[in-house]
Design an enzyme around this catalytic site. Structure first.
Site, PDB file in Angstrom:
ATOM      1  CE  LYS A  89     -27.305  24.503  40.069  1.00  0.00           C
ATOM      2  NZ  LYS A  89     -26.012  24.840  40.682  1.00  0.00           N
ATOM      3  CE  LYS A 125     -20.373  30.946  43.777  1.00  0.00           C
ATOM      4  NZ  LYS A 125     -20.559  29.510  43.706  1.00  0.00           N
ATOM      5  CE  LYS A 128     -23.133  31.908  37.303  1.00  0.00           C
ATOM      6  NZ  LYS A 128     -22.553  30.623  37.313  1.00  0.00           N
TER       7      LYS A 128
END
Ligand code: ATP
Ligand code: LTN
Length: 345
Positions: free
Chosen positions: A213, A126, A210
């Protein structure tokens, strides 16, 4: 109300094992969230004493639009109910409604090492992706998560495999705290679906990543509220490979992912799927997967429309959820404060 309290007491005395899990209100849940986590949450409700949270405090580790976060938090609450979480059977609450989460985070942060947080792969991923906002909350995200779990003395935590490392850290934090101050926390066990059950669902446009959302490409993920024709279209354009045989094999990431999804929604084994599509092309297979997923998600979409239309009922549920969660969390927080030597008020 009284009934619920009695039920809680009864469950404790019967020693039903306790479950805790959370999901971020960062958008409509994907098929990955559903198969990897939320579908199990609903299945576990009878056997366990379940507590589920919409973790809006985790969501602000990435920049969020305030109005959108507020809307998405309510929508996520309704989505969880649409996926089968019964707010009478389980405790379903919004994380920021229970102040103990922020308070536990401080104490646990002081027993967590910089080195262990630096090793978290989610933080590395991230912070690489959001290089303009590598904030302290993103770094200590796993401490907040450990607090979520430990405050409720959870025995079991159902999550997708991407959260395994965070759970390992939560266990280490619990064990360290117990070692330093005496038994305070239950050390939680992960509950991760098998590969065929959908432990990790991959992106439809890049099956090495992966399904997430927050992916910018809408074709990469199936959202659980997508219309059937949209779902089928997304599967038809899923990236596969240049071969034509439907079989689960190393290197066939796209097909492996579709087989995992098909198996998770139909219950068919990989062998039977290989038999079903022997001699047929990828086109037939993709269509079958799309149709099976659309059918599987239809009730979720119908339930959601009903819940989101009744804001009054939702509010009633999340207020009651917070009250019930708070009672349990405060007991643990009090114990933690006492153990570390904070003076009682
Ligand atoms: P974001 O994109 O905002 O980081 P996310 O889609 O990764 O979100 P989370 O709210 O972080 O979702 O995770 C909720 C639950 O869904 C977790 O238990 C996580 O392990 C599970 N999960 C998320 N993505 C997948 C996936 N692709 N396959 C299986 N499980 C998943
Ligand atoms: N980090 C988790 C969400 C989460 C969670 C939790 C999961 C926050 N707190 C406690 C299980 C238990 C994620 O899914 N990304």
């Amino acid at each position: 109300m009284e009934n619920t309290e009695n039920k809680e007491q009864l469950q404790t005395s019967e020693r039903k094992k306790r479950i805790f899990s959370g999901i971020q209100p960062t958008g409509v849940f994907t098929l990955g969230n559903y198969l990897g986590a939320v579908k199990n949450w609903s299945k576990l409700q009878d056997e366990y004493d379940c507590i589920y949270s919409i973790v809006n405090m985790h969501a602000i580790t990435l920049r969020q639009d305030p109005a959108e976060l507020r809307r998405r938090t309510i929508e996520s609450y309704a989505l969880a109910m649409a996926c089968g979480i019964d707010p009478d059977k389980s405790i379903l609450f919004i994380q920021s409604h229970v102040p103990a989460h922020a308070e536990a985070n401080w104490v646990l942060g002081c027993t967590t090492q910089f080195g262990e947080l630096s090793r978290m792969t989610q933080f590395k991923d991230k912070s690489a992706k959001h290089a303009d906002n590598i904030n302290a909350g993103l770094f200590t995200y796993p401490v907040l998560m450990a607090g979520d779990i430990l405050l409720y003395q959870a025995d079991v935590v159902p999550v997708g495999i991407d959260q395994k490392q965070h759970l390992e850290l939560a266990r280490n934090i619990a064990e360290r705290f117990n070692g330093l101050y005496g038994k305070t926390f239950t050390v939680p066990e992960p509950y991760i679906p098998s590969a065929q059950g959908g432990a990790k669902i991959m992106s439809l446009t890049d099956p090495t990543k992966k399904m997430s959302k927050s992916d910018e490409n809408p074709r990469s993920c199936v959202l659980i509220l997508d219309e059937p024709n949209v779902i089928i279209k997304k599967f038809k354009s899923a990236i596969t490979d240049s071969e034509s045989e439907v079989c689960y094999r190393e290197g066939k990431d796209g097909i492996n992912n579709l087989m995992t999804i098909y198996s998770a929604v139909t219950g068919f084994s990989f062998e039977s799927i290989e038999r079903e599509f022997a001699g047929k092309g990828y086109g037939d297979f993709k269509l079958a997967v799309g149709e099976a997923v659309a059918e599987h998600l239809a009730p979720v979409r119908e339930n959601y429309a009903r819940y989101i239309a009744d804001k009054g009922y939702l509010e009633e549920c999340y207020k009651r959820g917070a009250e019930r969660a708070e009672r349990i969390a405060n007991r643990t927080l009090e114990k933690m404060y006492k153990k570390v030597g904070f003076v009682a008020r």
